[in-house]
Write an enzyme that holds these catalytic residues in place. Structure first.
Site, PDB file in Angstrom:
ATOM      1  N   HIS A 363       0.804  -1.233   0.000  1.00 47.69           N
ATOM      2  CA  HIS A 363       0.000   0.000   0.000  1.00 47.69           C
ATOM      3  C   HIS A 363       0.830   1.273   0.000  1.00 47.69           C
ATOM      4  CE1 HIS A 363      -3.974  -1.867   0.831  1.00 47.69           C
ATOM      5  NE2 HIS A 363      -3.220  -2.815   1.351  1.00 47.69           N
ATOM      6  N   LYS A 551      -8.881  13.752   4.665  1.00 46.71           N
ATOM      7  CA  LYS A 551      -7.980  12.589   4.664  1.00 46.71           C
ATOM      8  C   LYS A 551      -7.037  12.788   5.837  1.00 46.71           C
ATOM      9  CE  LYS A 551      -6.762  13.785   0.377  1.00 46.71           C
ATOM     10  NZ  LYS A 551      -6.854  12.541  -0.387  1.00 46.71           N
ATOM     11  N   LYS A 557       0.460  14.544   1.427  1.00 50.11           N
ATOM     12  CA  LYS A 557      -0.890  14.843   0.940  1.00 50.11           C
ATOM     13  C   LYS A 557      -1.094  16.353   0.724  1.00 50.11           C
ATOM     14  CE  LYS A 557      -2.794  10.801   3.417  1.00 50.11           C
ATOM     15  NZ  LYS A 557      -3.363   9.890   2.407  1.00 50.11           N
ATOM     16  N   THR A 659      -8.708   6.548  -1.895  1.00 52.11           N
ATOM     17  CA  THR A 659     -10.050   5.981  -2.085  1.00 52.11           C
ATOM     18  C   THR A 659     -11.118   7.038  -1.838  1.00 52.11           C
ATOM     19  OG1 THR A 659      -9.812   5.109   0.150  1.00 52.11           O
ATOM     20  CG2 THR A 659      -9.540   3.549  -1.657  1.00 52.11           C
TER      21      THR A 659
END
Ligand code: 26M
Length: 813
Positions: A363, A551, A557, A659
């Site tokens: 991942h 998130k 990010k 996701t």
């Protein structure tokens, strides 16, 4: 929908009677006199009556037919609340809601009484939850295996702009969906000495002595398939002190002390979830958690398999074990231990079975997230497992040397034990028949970069399985009005076959459809606005653009880029009379790992900017900034459907998939993002006109890292907008944020925030222009929904089932 489904045979009147009777049984009170939580628990009890028959039936069918079983091992399952999703999947929402209405109860007001099962950090844990929903809904015999943490991920409070962590005592009022199975407990061994002893007949057998035993007790949670009579199981293991423990009678003080220590140790194992989501810390307790649930899970699988009377030689034909990231990778060695030590199988045969059984998903490419355990910690804790890892590695390296006679570099790159550490990803790769990434670009980077030596060594093991999300929770459950509109427009077959959402493509210029779509988006924006307001936040006008980044808070990010951009807009609005933007609300949400300083400073900056901007009357019609407290699954169900713009702005190459991007898309938001993770595939699915892509490409980023040629300082000196906002971090405009300025300038901006800043601003300008043409915007929104079907986890799970597990759906009649 013509689906055969579980029916207790109850119509509305019968169901009402059932509620009244269940209230008497559970509480000795009339339904009308129950507290809100008792009402919730009563309804849950009735829902369980709908589930349990099919649960029994499903298990019997699996045993009778000897279907191949899949076990998805994950140290996290971020389930969220289950009552609504169970009712959606049972197909009984309307009946329940009508019956309860006649008893004076609004079902929507009952749902929040359920604790949010937060047994995960973020994407990886939520993916596991979507996957078990899809396995059950496709009629696949697939189950979850994990830990019953007493405390889930902490609750986040924002106090004076800072994150404060509150323990999540989610079991405090009981968890209605779990079934304790005391008779299925198994023992897990830690510590002691392990060695081989020669028997009288000359054979070698394993001795493991002076170990400590922990009892693992399973709590089973039913996982309900979508209107297909299938109910699978999520098994959560709880650590408990061993049964023969209560006799203090003849013990010395030292022995009593030792028992107390033992009890403390055992109780700590399943006490809490580690709240880090991508930096690895070599904490001993974490390794204990990993081995604890893996050993319990593998033992119980083997025990159940043998009890069914099947031959251990056929194990891999009947069992698939999936390793979700490296956290359960020790399953490779645990299965070897059971096959060799307990089932007395030859090493070679056991090894073949183990590899055929195991598959591993990676991942992340972030090096700091790769698990490596110091031998000095690993060996004393798991002495027999360490011996087995050594033997696996010895044979593995023998083969490496055979294939690469002068390949000392290959040996170093491929060795499971290297530099005094056990490399868990390497153990997982060597011990599995399949290794997959979670989006096309991520798998490419694994092959070309992160795992290139393994890819060279095992070229056919690698494959891609792009992530997905369950449309049942994230669309049918979270956005019933949009679901109804889609049903009216194309029929409801898409609910079982989400790829059929593509039929909406025939309606994306249909004015009446788009007008309804717009109304529903506004409803969802009002819901979010109300939620923020009633939870102590500000009032946000639902006619603003809702631009959302939710998130975990992480440097890669780039929430910092987002907030710096808002600072820039605010400055322009204040100083440039001709500067205009469409009224916009910028939402943030997400938790920071408690020890992650820069992430916490980012939250503090967002709140400082929000405070200033929201209290400035001169701009408050134009710009609002909202930090949504305690973002998680349940708040996500309100947030995703309300968004116009989905911020997916990670540094290209760093976000394996994402996701949340899919949840937004499925609810009609347009993606504003980099070509990273699944954004690449989203942009291909909708077409470039229906999203906004900006910034450095993955190749460019990787190239900068390789050459070391990026200089943040140059950006600061040559880009006036960058210079302005970076200076404002330390000039008192928002308080003192030297931390973040130093991170960007002295730290050389490791994630290219400054480099991508202007491209990000242009992307926003393009989005704004698009929004002003509402017809074009709504068309794009509809195109996003229409092409989101491939991002259903049903598609993902079908691919896993076909390519990796080799299992076929089983129909429960
Ligand atoms: C490791 C050691 C100690 C404590 C915690 C961890 C740990 C926990 C969770 C490390 C990583 C964890 O999760 C990583 C994660 O969530 N990865 C995300 O996986 C998603 C599903 O595939 C992807 O969509 C995201 O891009 C990826 O970041």
């Amino acid at each position: 929908m013509a689906n055969k489904r579980n029916e207790l045979g109850l119509a509305k009147e019968g169901l009402k009677q059932r509620f009244l009777a269940t209230a008497h049984i559970l509480w000795g009170s009339d339904f009308a006199d129950l507290t809100s939580h008792e009402v919730y628990a009563t309804i849950a009890a009735v829902v369980k009556q709908y589930i349990s028959e099919n649960w029994v039936k499903t298990n019997k069918a699996y045993t009778k037919r000897r279907d191949k079983q899949i076990y998805y091992f994950s140290i996290e399952f971020l389930l969220g609340r289950l009552m609504r999703s169970n009712l959606v999947n049972l197909g009984e929402m309307e009946l329940f809601s009508d019956a309860l209405e006649e008893l004076g109860v609004n079902l929507d007001e009952v749902f929040p009484e359920e604790p949010d099962a937060g047994l995960g950090n973020g994407g990886l844990g939520r993916l596991a939850a979507c996957f078990i929903d899809s396995m059950a809904s496709l009629g696949l015999p697939g189950h979850g295996c994990s830990i019953r943490y007493q405390y889930g991920l902490f609750e986040q409070k924002i106090i004076k702009g800072n994150q404060v962590e509150i323990p999540d005592n989610w079991l405090g009022n009981g968890f209605e969906w779990e079934y304790r199975k005391a008779d299925k407990a198994v023992n897990v061994k830690f510590n002691g000495n392990a060695y081989m002893k020669e028997e009288e007949d000359g054979s070698l057998s394993l001795v493991h002595e002076d170990y400590m035993t922990v009892m693992a007790v399973p709590y089973d949670v039913p996982i309900v398939g979508f209107r297909n009579n299938t109910v699978n199981t999520l098994r959560l293991w709880n650590a408990e002190v061993n049964r023969d423990f209560s006799d203090y009678g003849t013990m010395t003080r030292e022995q009593i002390q030792a028992k107390k220590e033992y009890r403390n140790f055992v109780e700590s194992i399943t006490e809490y979830l580690y709240p880090d989501d991508s930096s690895y810390e070599g904490r001993r307790l974490r390794l204990i958690q990993e081995y604890f649930f893996v050993s319990a899970g593998v033992q119980s699988i083997v025990r159940h398999y043998l009890l069914a009377g099947m031959d251990i030689k056929d194990f891999a034909k009947k069992i698939a074990i999936h390793i979700n990231d490296t956290h359960p990778a020790v399953a490779v060695a645990e299965l070897m231990r059971i096959l060799v030590d307990e089932e007395r199988m030859d090493w070679e045969e056991a090894w073949e079975i183990t590899r055929e059984t195991m598959a591993y998903t990676n991942h992340t490419i972030m090096p700091e997230a790769l698990e490596k355990w110091p031998i000095d910690m690993f060996r004393p804790l798991l002495p027999r497992i360490y011996m087995i890892v050594e033997e696996i590695n010895r044979r593995h390296l023998e083969e490496v040397r055979r294939r690469f006679p002068n390949g000392e570099q290959m040996v170093h790159e491929l060795s499971i034990i290297e530099d005094g550490q056990v490399h868990m990803a390497r153990l997982a790769i060597v011990g599995s028949h399949s290794v997959n990434g979670v989006a096309a670009i991520h798998t490419d980077i694994l092959k070309k970069d992160t795992l290139k030596f393994f890819h060279r060594y095992y070229p056919t093991k690698f494959n891609n399985k792009t992530n997905g999300i369950t449309h049942r929770r994230w669309l049918i459950g979270a956005n019933p009005e949009l679901t109804a509109l889609i049903d009216e427009t194309i029929g409801d077959a898409w609910q079982k076959a989400p790829d059929q959402l593509s039929h909406l493509n025939d309606h994306v210029t249909d004015k009446a459809f788009l007008a309804e779509l717009s109304k529903i988006k506004r409803l969802r924006k009002v819901d979010l606005s109300d939620y923020i307001h009633t939870h102590g936040g500000i009032l946000v006008d639902p006619d603003m653009i809702f631009d959302v980044q939710v998130k975990r808070i992480h440097s890669y990010k780039r929430q910092i880029m987002n907030i710096l951009h808002i600072m820039y807009l605010y400055h322009e609005l204040k100083t440039n009379k001709r500067f205009r933007i469409p009224p916009t609300a910028r939402f943030f949400g997400g938790k920071a790992a408690p020890g992650y300083y820069i992430a916490k400073e980012t939250i503090r900056l967002i709140n400082a900017v929000a405070d200033k901007v929201n209290n400035d009357k001169a701009v408050s019609d134009m710009l609002k900034v909202v930090f949504i407290e305690n973002f998680g699954v349940s708040i996500g169900e309100i947030v995703y459907p309300a968004a116009d713009i989905s911020e997916q702005i990670s540094t290209a190459s760093k976000e394996a998939s994402g996701t949340g991007n899919m949840k937004f898309m499925m609810n009609g938001a347009l993606t504003l993002g980099t070509l990273d993770g699944a954004n690449v595939e989203i942009s291909q699915a909708v077409g470039r006109e229906h999203c906004e892509i900006f910034g450095l490409r993955a190749e460019e980023v990787l190239n900068y890292y390789a050459t070391g040629s990026y200089k943040a300082w140059d950006e600061y000196n040559t880009n006036p907008a960058v210079r302005l906002v970076v200076s404002q971090l330390v000039d008192g405009t928002y308080g003192d944020f030297h931390s973040l300025r130093d991170y960007l300038i002295q730290g050389n901006d490791e994630f290219f925030v400054l480099k991508d800043f202007s491209a990000y601003d242009r992307a926003h300008k393009n989005m704004n222009r698009k929004y002003e043409d509402q017809a074009a915007w709504l068309k794009s929104s509809a195109i996003n929904i229409a092409n989101s079907g491939v991002f259903s986890s049903d598609r993902t799970i079908k691919e896993y089932a076909d390519d990796i597990w080799h299992v076929k759906p089983a129909i429960i009649v």
